[in-house]
Motif scaffolding. Structure first.
Motif, PDB file in Angstrom:
ATOM      1  N   ASP A 142       0.824  -1.209   0.000  1.00  0.00           N
ATOM      2  CA  ASP A 142       0.000   0.000   0.000  1.00  0.00           C
ATOM      3  C   ASP A 142       0.854   1.253   0.000  1.00  0.00           C
ATOM      4  O   ASP A 142       0.346   2.360  -0.138  1.00  0.00           O
ATOM      5  N   GLU A 143       2.158   1.082   0.188  1.00  0.00           N
ATOM      6  CA  GLU A 143       3.053   2.229   0.245  1.00  0.00           C
ATOM      7  C   GLU A 143       3.268   2.792  -1.151  1.00  0.00           C
ATOM      8  O   GLU A 143       3.025   2.153  -2.142  1.00  0.00           O
ATOM      9  N   GLU A 144       3.769   4.057  -1.189  1.00  0.00           N
ATOM     10  CA  GLU A 144       4.163   4.649  -2.463  1.00  0.00           C
ATOM     11  C   GLU A 144       5.285   3.813  -3.035  1.00  0.00           C
ATOM     12  O   GLU A 144       6.271   3.547  -2.342  1.00  0.00           O
ATOM     13  N   PRO A 145       5.168   3.398  -4.271  1.00  0.00           N
ATOM     14  CA  PRO A 145       6.255   2.610  -4.831  1.00  0.00           C
ATOM     15  C   PRO A 145       7.505   3.459  -5.025  1.00  0.00           C
ATOM     16  O   PRO A 145       7.421   4.615  -5.420  1.00  0.00           O
ATOM     17  N   GLU A 146       8.647   2.857  -4.707  1.00  0.00           N
ATOM     18  CA  GLU A 146       9.916   3.534  -4.953  1.00  0.00           C
ATOM     19  C   GLU A 146      10.209   3.496  -6.435  1.00  0.00           C
ATOM     20  O   GLU A 146       9.659   2.701  -7.171  1.00  0.00           O
ATOM     21  N   GLU A 147      11.100   4.379  -6.857  1.00  0.00           N
ATOM     22  CA  GLU A 147      11.556   4.329  -8.240  1.00  0.00           C
ATOM     23  C   GLU A 147      12.242   2.985  -8.439  1.00  0.00           C
ATOM     24  O   GLU A 147      13.131   2.620  -7.684  1.00  0.00           O
ATOM     25  N   PRO A 148      11.806   2.184  -9.425  1.00  0.00           N
ATOM     26  CA  PRO A 148      12.404   0.867  -9.577  1.00  0.00           C
ATOM     27  C   PRO A 148      13.882   0.956  -9.924  1.00  0.00           C
ATOM     28  O   PRO A 148      14.301   1.822 -10.675  1.00  0.00           O
ATOM     29  N   LYS A 149      14.635   0.048  -9.328  1.00  0.00           N
ATOM     30  CA  LYS A 149      16.060  -0.021  -9.585  1.00  0.00           C
ATOM     31  C   LYS A 149      16.274  -0.965 -10.761  1.00  0.00           C
ATOM     32  O   LYS A 149      15.854  -2.109 -10.723  1.00  0.00           O
ATOM     33  N   ILE A 150      16.849  -0.472 -11.834  1.00  0.00           N
ATOM     34  CA  ILE A 150      17.101  -1.297 -13.010  1.00  0.00           C
ATOM     35  C   ILE A 150      18.386  -2.083 -12.755  1.00  0.00           C
ATOM     36  O   ILE A 150      19.441  -1.509 -12.542  1.00  0.00           O
ATOM     37  N   VAL A 151      18.253  -3.387 -12.751  1.00  0.00           N
ATOM     38  CA  VAL A 151      19.404  -4.252 -12.517  1.00  0.00           C
ATOM     39  C   VAL A 151      19.495  -5.220 -13.688  1.00  0.00           C
ATOM     40  O   VAL A 151      18.561  -5.959 -13.960  1.00  0.00           O
ATOM     41  N   ASN A 152      20.606  -5.176 -14.369  1.00  0.00           N
ATOM     42  CA  ASN A 152      20.831  -6.098 -15.477  1.00  0.00           C
ATOM     43  C   ASN A 152      21.580  -7.293 -14.930  1.00  0.00           C
ATOM     44  O   ASN A 152      22.760  -7.207 -14.620  1.00  0.00           O
ATOM     45  N   VAL A 153      20.875  -8.399 -14.763  1.00  0.00           N
ATOM     46  CA  VAL A 153      21.472  -9.592 -14.175  1.00  0.00           C
ATOM     47  C   VAL A 153      21.936 -10.502 -15.305  1.00  0.00           C
ATOM     48  O   VAL A 153      21.149 -11.191 -15.928  1.00  0.00           O
ATOM     49  N   LYS A 154      23.229 -10.456 -15.595  1.00  0.00           N
ATOM     50  CA  LYS A 154      23.774 -11.332 -16.632  1.00  0.00           C
ATOM     51  C   LYS A 154      24.414 -12.559 -16.013  1.00  0.00           C
ATOM     52  O   LYS A 154      24.495 -13.594 -16.628  1.00  0.00           O
ATOM     53  N   SER A 155      24.886 -12.411 -14.778  1.00  0.00           N
ATOM     54  CA  SER A 155      25.504 -13.554 -14.112  1.00  0.00           C
ATOM     55  C   SER A 155      25.258 -13.427 -12.617  1.00  0.00           C
ATOM     56  O   SER A 155      24.842 -12.386 -12.125  1.00  0.00           O
ATOM     57  N   LYS A 156      25.531 -14.508 -11.904  1.00  0.00           N
ATOM     58  CA  LYS A 156      25.371 -14.491 -10.453  1.00  0.00           C
ATOM     59  C   LYS A 156      26.328 -13.502  -9.816  1.00  0.00           C
ATOM     60  O   LYS A 156      26.046 -12.942  -8.762  1.00  0.00           O
ATOM     61  N   GLN A 157      27.457 -13.265 -10.467  1.00  0.00           N
ATOM     62  CA  GLN A 157      28.453 -12.320  -9.936  1.00  0.00           C
ATOM     63  C   GLN A 157      27.857 -10.918  -9.814  1.00  0.00           C
ATOM     64  O   GLN A 157      28.228 -10.167  -8.929  1.00  0.00           O
ATOM     65  N   ASP A 158      26.918 -10.566 -10.704  1.00  0.00           N
ATOM     66  CA  ASP A 158      26.292  -9.247 -10.662  1.00  0.00           C
ATOM     67  C   ASP A 158      25.486  -9.031  -9.379  1.00  0.00           C
ATOM     68  O   ASP A 158      25.174  -7.905  -9.032  1.00  0.00           O
ATOM     69  N   LEU A 159      25.133 -10.098  -8.679  1.00  0.00           N
ATOM     70  CA  LEU A 159      24.259  -9.996  -7.513  1.00  0.00           C
ATOM     71  C   LEU A 159      25.000  -9.953  -6.181  1.00  0.00           C
ATOM     72  O   LEU A 159      24.404  -9.639  -5.163  1.00  0.00           O
ATOM     73  N   VAL A 160      26.281 -10.264  -6.168  1.00  0.00           N
ATOM     74  CA  VAL A 160      26.994 -10.390  -4.901  1.00  0.00           C
ATOM     75  C   VAL A 160      27.125  -9.074  -4.147  1.00  0.00           C
ATOM     76  O   VAL A 160      27.334  -9.072  -2.937  1.00  0.00           O
ATOM     77  N   ASN A 161      26.984  -7.956  -4.830  1.00  0.00           N
ATOM     78  CA  ASN A 161      27.153  -6.654  -4.178  1.00  0.00           C
ATOM     79  C   ASN A 161      25.879  -6.143  -3.512  1.00  0.00           C
ATOM     80  O   ASN A 161      25.883  -5.079  -2.913  1.00  0.00           O
ATOM     81  N   TYR A 162      24.797  -6.908  -3.594  1.00  0.00           N
ATOM     82  CA  TYR A 162      23.528  -6.476  -3.018  1.00  0.00           C
ATOM     83  C   TYR A 162      23.285  -7.171  -1.690  1.00  0.00           C
ATOM     84  O   TYR A 162      23.648  -8.327  -1.502  1.00  0.00           O
ATOM     85  N   GLY A 163      22.642  -6.439  -0.775  1.00  0.00           N
ATOM     86  CA  GLY A 163      22.265  -7.011   0.505  1.00  0.00           C
ATOM     87  C   GLY A 163      21.058  -7.919   0.345  1.00  0.00           C
ATOM     88  O   GLY A 163      20.351  -7.873  -0.669  1.00  0.00           O
ATOM     89  N   LEU A 164      20.781  -8.737   1.368  1.00  0.00           N
ATOM     90  CA  LEU A 164      19.688  -9.694   1.317  1.00  0.00           C
ATOM     91  C   LEU A 164      18.332  -9.000   1.138  1.00  0.00           C
ATOM     92  O   LEU A 164      17.496  -9.448   0.343  1.00  0.00           O
ATOM     93  N   ASP A 165      18.119  -7.883   1.836  1.00  0.00           N
ATOM     94  CA  ASP A 165      16.858  -7.152   1.693  1.00  0.00           C
ATOM     95  C   ASP A 165      16.688  -6.607   0.276  1.00  0.00           C
ATOM     96  O   ASP A 165      15.598  -6.650  -0.292  1.00  0.00           O
ATOM     97  N   GLU A 166      17.791  -6.093  -0.288  1.00  0.00           N
ATOM     98  CA  GLU A 166      17.733  -5.587  -1.660  1.00  0.00           C
ATOM     99  C   GLU A 166      17.411  -6.721  -2.646  1.00  0.00           C
ATOM    100  O   GLU A 166      16.630  -6.539  -3.578  1.00  0.00           O
ATOM    101  N   LEU A 167      18.022  -7.887  -2.411  1.00  0.00           N
ATOM    102  CA  LEU A 167      17.771  -9.035  -3.289  1.00  0.00           C
ATOM    103  C   LEU A 167      16.313  -9.465  -3.224  1.00  0.00           C
ATOM    104  O   LEU A 167      15.706  -9.783  -4.251  1.00  0.00           O
ATOM    105  N   LYS A 168      15.739  -9.470  -2.016  1.00  0.00           N
ATOM    106  CA  LYS A 168      14.338  -9.856  -1.879  1.00  0.00           C
ATOM    107  C   LYS A 168      13.430  -8.879  -2.614  1.00  0.00           C
ATOM    108  O   LYS A 168      12.467  -9.281  -3.264  1.00  0.00           O
ATOM    109  N   LYS A 169      13.737  -7.591  -2.530  1.00  0.00           N
ATOM    110  CA  LYS A 169      12.943  -6.578  -3.242  1.00  0.00           C
ATOM    111  C   LYS A 169      13.100  -6.754  -4.756  1.00  0.00           C
ATOM    112  O   LYS A 169      12.127  -6.677  -5.503  1.00  0.00           O
ATOM    113  N   MET A 170      14.332  -7.034  -5.201  1.00  0.00           N
ATOM    114  CA  MET A 170      14.570  -7.270  -6.628  1.00  0.00           C
ATOM    115  C   MET A 170      13.812  -8.505  -7.109  1.00  0.00           C
ATOM    116  O   MET A 170      13.284  -8.523  -8.227  1.00  0.00           O
ATOM    117  N   LEU A 171      13.735  -9.529  -6.243  1.00  0.00           N
ATOM    118  CA  LEU A 171      12.998 -10.745  -6.591  1.00  0.00           C
ATOM    119  C   LEU A 171      11.515 -10.425  -6.776  1.00  0.00           C
ATOM    120  O   LEU A 171      10.887 -10.852  -7.751  1.00  0.00           O
TER     121      LEU A 171
END
Length: 194
Positions: A142-171
């Motif tokens: 119900d909250e105001e949506p944040e500006e979506p973060k564009i993430v180009n996931v080409k490999s698993k290596q691209d994801l290692v710099n994100y925190g667990l909460d960020e990953l869940k939101k990206m999922l």
């Protein structure tokens, strides 16, 4: 082992692997999706049958159908029976009305054949738990949506710099936009950390 019926939801070019396609299978009476990366030729064989296109010469899967019918064998069903180290395993279940035979096949070939025989496609709960993505993971907010973060996931290596909460939101965002291939990579990274 209970069988779960699947339907083809989508077939589109892979955003991760050039020359590959992502086949999205959907649980018939559920909310889980099963993304499978397949080759260009198998994708073409599936697409041709889905679009009811008749090639000028029979493709390999058409030849399989002609051969089977010539010997009075029919395909009863396709089973995506296992996954191990990211590789899916499937069986083509055939019968002549007396005997039943299971033939080992790649899922992409098995699905192309299933379409030609109008045969049902099944998997197991284990396969869906291991490789499936649930649309329940997308939470209504119900909250105001944040500006979506564009993430180009080409490999698993691209994801290692994100925190667990960020990953869940990206999922959640990937599932909401039906980017199942991207969601699968994010899910794998989250599972790796747990």
């Amino acid at each position: 082992m209970e069988k779960i019926k699947l339907e083809i939801l989508d077939l589109s070019p892979s955003q991760v692997q050039a020359g590959s396609f992502t086949l999205i299978l959907s649980e018939e009476h559920g909310n889980r999706r099963l993304p499978i990366i397949i080759g260009m030729f198998e994708a073409q064989a599936i697409a041709i049958e889905m679009e009811n296109i008749t090639p000028t010469r029979p493709l390999t899967h058409d030849l399989f159908k002609s051969f089977s019918k010539s010997f009075d064998f029919m395909v009863e069903e396709i089973q995506i029976s296992d996954i191990s180290e990211g590789v899916f395993y499937s069986k083509i279940v055939c019968t002549d009305g007396i005997r039943q035979k299971n033939i080992d096949a790649r899922p992409s070939d098995a699905i192309a054949i299933a379409l030609r025989f109008n045969a049902p496609l099944y998997t197991t709960d284990y396969v869906l738990k291991e490789a499936g993505i649930s649309t329940d993971d997308v939470k209504a907010s119900d909250e105001e949506p944040e500006e979506p973060k564009i993430v180009n996931v080409k490999s698993k290596q691209d994801l290692v710099n994100y925190g667990l909460d960020e990953l869940k939101k990206m999922l959640e965002e990937a599932l909401a936009s039906e980017e199942y291939e991207k969601a699968a990579k994010i899910r794998d990274e989250i599972d790796r950390r747990n």
